[in-house]
Motif scaffolding. Structure first.
Motif, PDB file in Angstrom:
ATOM      1  N   ASP A  14      10.656 -11.912  32.884  1.00  0.00           N
ATOM      2  CA  ASP A  14       9.410 -12.524  32.402  1.00  0.00           C
ATOM      3  C   ASP A  14       8.898 -11.839  31.143  1.00  0.00           C
ATOM      4  O   ASP A  14       8.332 -12.484  30.250  1.00  0.00           O
ATOM      5  N   LEU A  15       9.082 -10.512  31.076  1.00  0.00           N
ATOM      6  CA  LEU A  15       8.658  -9.785  29.885  1.00  0.00           C
ATOM      7  C   LEU A  15       9.561 -10.124  28.701  1.00  0.00           C
ATOM      8  O   LEU A  15       9.077 -10.359  27.589  1.00  0.00           O
ATOM      9  N   ALA A  16      10.863 -10.155  28.958  1.00  0.00           N
ATOM     10  CA  ALA A  16      11.804 -10.457  27.871  1.00  0.00           C
ATOM     11  C   ALA A  16      11.547 -11.835  27.287  1.00  0.00           C
ATOM     12  O   ALA A  16      11.733 -12.053  26.085  1.00  0.00           O
ATOM     13  N   GLU A  17      11.107 -12.768  28.155  1.00  0.00           N
ATOM     14  CA  GLU A  17      10.846 -14.138  27.692  1.00  0.00           C
ATOM     15  C   GLU A  17       9.396 -14.339  27.250  1.00  0.00           C
ATOM     16  O   GLU A  17       9.005 -15.458  26.914  1.00  0.00           O
ATOM     17  N   ARG A  18       8.609 -13.253  27.283  1.00  0.00           N
ATOM     18  CA  ARG A  18       7.210 -13.300  26.853  1.00  0.00           C
ATOM     19  C   ARG A  18       6.397 -14.343  27.640  1.00  0.00           C
ATOM     20  O   ARG A  18       5.558 -15.051  27.085  1.00  0.00           O
ATOM     21  N   VAL A  75       0.828 -10.479  33.811  1.00  0.00           N
ATOM     22  CA  VAL A  75       0.753 -10.120  32.385  1.00  0.00           C
ATOM     23  C   VAL A  75      -0.625 -10.444  31.816  1.00  0.00           C
ATOM     24  O   VAL A  75      -1.232  -9.626  31.110  1.00  0.00           O
ATOM     25  N   VAL A  76      -1.152 -11.615  32.128  1.00  0.00           N
ATOM     26  CA  VAL A  76      -2.453 -12.015  31.593  1.00  0.00           C
ATOM     27  C   VAL A  76      -3.573 -11.183  32.203  1.00  0.00           C
ATOM     28  O   VAL A  76      -4.512 -10.773  31.507  1.00  0.00           O
ATOM     29  N   LEU A  77      -3.490 -10.894  33.513  1.00  0.00           N
ATOM     30  CA  LEU A  77      -4.496 -10.038  34.135  1.00  0.00           C
ATOM     31  C   LEU A  77      -4.481  -8.650  33.508  1.00  0.00           C
ATOM     32  O   LEU A  77      -5.540  -8.065  33.248  1.00  0.00           O
ATOM     33  N   ALA A  78      -3.289  -8.115  33.255  1.00  0.00           N
ATOM     34  CA  ALA A  78      -3.197  -6.791  32.638  1.00  0.00           C
ATOM     35  C   ALA A  78      -3.904  -6.774  31.289  1.00  0.00           C
ATOM     36  O   ALA A  78      -4.640  -5.823  30.967  1.00  0.00           O
ATOM     37  N   ARG A  79      -3.712  -7.819  30.522  1.00  0.00           N
ATOM     38  CA  ARG A  79      -4.362  -7.875  29.212  1.00  0.00           C
ATOM     39  C   ARG A  79      -5.872  -7.978  29.353  1.00  0.00           C
ATOM     40  O   ARG A  79      -6.617  -7.385  28.568  1.00  0.00           O
ATOM     41  N   GLU A  80      -6.345  -8.741  30.355  1.00  0.00           N
ATOM     42  CA  GLU A  80      -7.787  -8.928  30.514  1.00  0.00           C
ATOM     43  C   GLU A  80      -8.498  -7.653  30.976  1.00  0.00           C
ATOM     44  O   GLU A  80      -9.648  -7.425  30.613  1.00  0.00           O
ATOM     45  N   VAL A  81      -7.818  -6.828  31.798  1.00  0.00           N
ATOM     46  CA  VAL A  81      -8.482  -5.634  32.318  1.00  0.00           C
ATOM     47  C   VAL A  81      -8.179  -4.391  31.489  1.00  0.00           C
ATOM     48  O   VAL A  81      -8.779  -3.332  31.715  1.00  0.00           O
ATOM     49  N   LEU A 119       4.447  -7.748  23.405  1.00  0.00           N
ATOM     50  CA  LEU A 119       4.791  -9.050  23.976  1.00  0.00           C
ATOM     51  C   LEU A 119       4.670 -10.207  23.000  1.00  0.00           C
ATOM     52  O   LEU A 119       5.243 -11.273  23.223  1.00  0.00           O
ATOM     53  N   HIS A 120       3.899 -10.028  21.941  1.00  0.00           N
ATOM     54  CA  HIS A 120       3.681 -11.138  21.028  1.00  0.00           C
ATOM     55  C   HIS A 120       4.200 -10.856  19.624  1.00  0.00           C
ATOM     56  O   HIS A 120       4.824 -11.714  19.009  1.00  0.00           O
ATOM     57  N   GLY A 121       3.934  -9.662  19.107  1.00  0.00           N
ATOM     58  CA  GLY A 121       4.371  -9.352  17.757  1.00  0.00           C
ATOM     59  C   GLY A 121       3.776 -10.335  16.774  1.00  0.00           C
ATOM     60  O   GLY A 121       2.626 -10.739  16.877  1.00  0.00           O
ATOM     61  N   SER A 122       4.586 -10.784  15.847  1.00  0.00           N
ATOM     62  CA  SER A 122       4.151 -11.783  14.872  1.00  0.00           C
ATOM     63  C   SER A 122       5.286 -12.762  14.617  1.00  0.00           C
ATOM     64  O   SER A 122       6.425 -12.517  14.995  1.00  0.00           O
ATOM     65  N   ASP A 123       4.971 -13.851  13.990  1.00  0.00           N
ATOM     66  CA  ASP A 123       5.991 -14.852  13.717  1.00  0.00           C
ATOM     67  C   ASP A 123       7.108 -14.297  12.836  1.00  0.00           C
ATOM     68  O   ASP A 123       8.239 -14.768  12.872  1.00  0.00           O
ATOM     69  N   GLU A 124       6.775 -13.287  12.027  1.00  0.00           N
ATOM     70  CA  GLU A 124       7.776 -12.748  11.114  1.00  0.00           C
ATOM     71  C   GLU A 124       8.596 -11.631  11.755  1.00  0.00           C
ATOM     72  O   GLU A 124       9.726 -11.380  11.352  1.00  0.00           O
ATOM     73  N   THR A 125       8.034 -10.963  12.777  1.00  0.00           N
ATOM     74  CA  THR A 125       8.683  -9.758  13.275  1.00  0.00           C
ATOM     75  C   THR A 125       9.125  -9.860  14.721  1.00  0.00           C
ATOM     76  O   THR A 125       9.543  -8.883  15.299  1.00  0.00           O
ATOM     77  N   ASP A 126       9.041 -11.033  15.333  1.00  0.00           N
ATOM     78  CA  ASP A 126       9.450 -11.157  16.732  1.00  0.00           C
ATOM     79  C   ASP A 126      10.888 -10.694  16.913  1.00  0.00           C
ATOM     80  O   ASP A 126      11.808 -11.152  16.247  1.00  0.00           O
ATOM     81  N   ALA A 179      10.740  -1.714  29.052  1.00  0.00           N
ATOM     82  CA  ALA A 179      10.288  -0.479  29.694  1.00  0.00           C
ATOM     83  C   ALA A 179       8.890  -0.095  29.232  1.00  0.00           C
ATOM     84  O   ALA A 179       8.026   0.276  30.036  1.00  0.00           O
ATOM     85  N   ALA A 180       8.641  -0.187  27.933  1.00  0.00           N
ATOM     86  CA  ALA A 180       7.318   0.158  27.407  1.00  0.00           C
ATOM     87  C   ALA A 180       6.263  -0.819  27.899  1.00  0.00           C
ATOM     88  O   ALA A 180       5.128  -0.431  28.215  1.00  0.00           O
ATOM     89  N   ALA A 181       6.611  -2.107  27.974  1.00  0.00           N
ATOM     90  CA  ALA A 181       5.657  -3.106  28.468  1.00  0.00           C
ATOM     91  C   ALA A 181       5.316  -2.856  29.927  1.00  0.00           C
ATOM     92  O   ALA A 181       4.155  -3.001  30.342  1.00  0.00           O
ATOM     93  N   ARG A 182       6.298  -2.457  30.717  1.00  0.00           N
ATOM     94  CA  ARG A 182       6.035  -2.130  32.124  1.00  0.00           C
ATOM     95  C   ARG A 182       5.053  -0.974  32.239  1.00  0.00           C
ATOM     96  O   ARG A 182       4.123  -1.014  33.055  1.00  0.00           O
ATOM     97  N   VAL A 183       5.274   0.044  31.444  1.00  0.00           N
ATOM     98  CA  VAL A 183       4.387   1.209  31.484  1.00  0.00           C
ATOM     99  C   VAL A 183       2.957   0.803  31.124  1.00  0.00           C
ATOM    100  O   VAL A 183       1.990   1.212  31.777  1.00  0.00           O
ATOM    101  N   ALA A 184       2.815   0.001  30.097  1.00  0.00           N
ATOM    102  CA  ALA A 184       1.482  -0.427  29.671  1.00  0.00           C
ATOM    103  C   ALA A 184       0.801  -1.263  30.748  1.00  0.00           C
ATOM    104  O   ALA A 184      -0.392  -1.079  31.043  1.00  0.00           O
ATOM    105  N   ILE A 185       1.539  -2.175  31.356  1.00  0.00           N
ATOM    106  CA  ILE A 185       0.952  -3.015  32.414  1.00  0.00           C
ATOM    107  C   ILE A 185       0.560  -2.164  33.614  1.00  0.00           C
ATOM    108  O   ILE A 185      -0.526  -2.334  34.181  1.00  0.00           O
TER     109      ILE A 185
END
Length: 385
Positions: free
Chosen positions: A284-288, A294-300, A313-320, A326-332
């Motif tokens: 789910d993270l790899a596919e963004r 994921v959304v709850l983590a961002r809200e809290v 998870l989002h980056g930008s249109d130019e840098t995706d 692993a880093a996203a898991r730690v942050a969540i």
């Protein structure tokens, strides 16, 4: 509780109520009942795919590949939807091979949804093996065919999904259930299919927005997965059996809670699960994907962690580029969102168990079916794959 004597089952049709004999060896409290039903459904679905492929696919090039791919795919499911469909039937009527044949079509409906979902998500693994579109692309390359193998695989998977959708309804029509029973079920079946498609489209819109709210994600969760996994199959089976409005309401409310718990568990596994789930770990993270976790983590999250999640998870249109899973898991994990989701799952399971107890106390459910509903609520919420 179930005894060795012949019991009776009340079948409600509106306000009318009749009594029918129930075969004690098929009352769903004996050890291995769930496995027995799953095996019966698996055999039914396998025979359906074999027969339909022999009728419609046999004369075309690649018939053996199509038959093999479909047979393998539908043979490796959890069979939850058919299980709940049959539980809905058993809540109001005795064992019926025809009813089991009817709800087995739900597995083909599920196959349709998964085949197309994997194409849309560009998933590489499903149920521990390469997805169908990946397998078809590999076959295309092996045959030395012209054109894009990837495009062929995706197009082929969509078309095989369409076949499964047609065969699902055909399985119900040809199940052997009386027309009156099927007529009670069709509105529920239509609602389930429409809800699934609308939920899938709403999911696409959420992905396009990149940062939907938790309420929006939960709405999609209910329509796309929760209701379709538990509530609608239960209601379908019960409606075909002639259940009255009180029982249908009780089963529907139970199904909503267990369905939400099931999908939230899926969202946890999509981030923190392992390859044992049958999909790539952290898929789910790899596919963004904008899942509930994921959304709850961002809200809290605090501002700094929210910025980190957005960058990962989002980056930008130019840098995706590839997501640092692993880093996203730690942050969540640091937000406490996983603990909060676990609390929400537990709350829904407890609510579902109270509903079952209330239905038993109110004479709507027998102890036998109630016992299985309780076990299924826990199984859906505590699964690891």
């Amino acid at each position: 509780m179930t005894t060795t004597s012949v019991q009776t089952s009340s079948v409600k049709t509106g306000s009318a109520q009749t009594t029918q004999p129930r075969r004690p060896e098929l009352v769903p409290t004996h050890p291995g009942w769930a496995e027995e039903i799953r095996d019966r459904v698996r055999e039914q679905v396998a025979e359906t795919v074999r027969r339909r492929c022999a009728e419609h696919v046999h004369s075309m090039r690649g018939a053996d590949v199509v038959t093999g791919v479909l047979s393998d795919f539908v043979g490796r499911g959890k069979y939850l939807r058919s299980m709940f469909g049959y539980l809905g039937w058993r809540a109001a009527a005795p064992d019926s091979p025809a009813a089991l044949a009817a709800v087995s079509g739900l597995e083909l409906l599920h196959a349709f949804a998964l085949l197309q979902d994997d194409v849309m998500d560009r998933s590489q693994l499903r149920r521990g093996r390469p997805t169908v579109h990946v397998q078809l692309a590999s076959w295309h390359r092996g045959q030395g065919m012209s054109g894009s193998a990837e495009r062929f695989g995706e197009s082929g998977a969509v078309l095989l999904g369409d076949l499964c959708l047609v065969w699902a309804e055909q399985a119900m029509r040809e199940s052997g259930l009386p027309r009156a029973a099927l007529d009670r079920g069709w509105p529920r079946y239509d609602e389930m299919r429409s809800e699934l498609a609308v939920g899938q489209f709403a999911d696409l819109l959420n992905e396009a927005r990149r940062v939907p709210t938790l309420d929006e994600v939960m709405d999609v969760l209910r329509r796309k997965s929760g209701n379709y996994t538990v509530r609608r199959p239960l209601e379908l089976g019960a409606a075909m059996a002639g259940a009255g409005p009180e029982l249908l309401t009780a089963l529907g409310d139970y199904g909503t809670m267990v369905g939400e718990a099931f999908q939230m568990r899926d969202d946890v596994l999509g981030v923190f699960g392992t390859d044992a789930t049958g999909k790539t770990a952290g898929d789910d993270l790899a596919e963004r994907k904008a899942t509930s976790l994921v959304v709850l983590a961002r809200e809290v999250a605090g501002p700094a962690t929210r910025d980190t999640l957005d960058a990962l998870l989002h980056g930008s249109d130019e840098t995706d580029g590839p997501v640092d899973v692993a880093a996203a898991r730690v942050a969540i994990e640091s937000t406490g969102a996983r603990r909060r989701i676990e609390e929400l799952i537990a709350t829904r399971v407890q609510g579902a168990l109270r509903l079952v107890d209330g239905a038993v106390d109110g004479g709507l459910l027998g102890d036998d079916v109630a016992a299985v509903l309780r076990a299924m609520a826990v199984r859906c919420a505590d699964r690891v794959s």
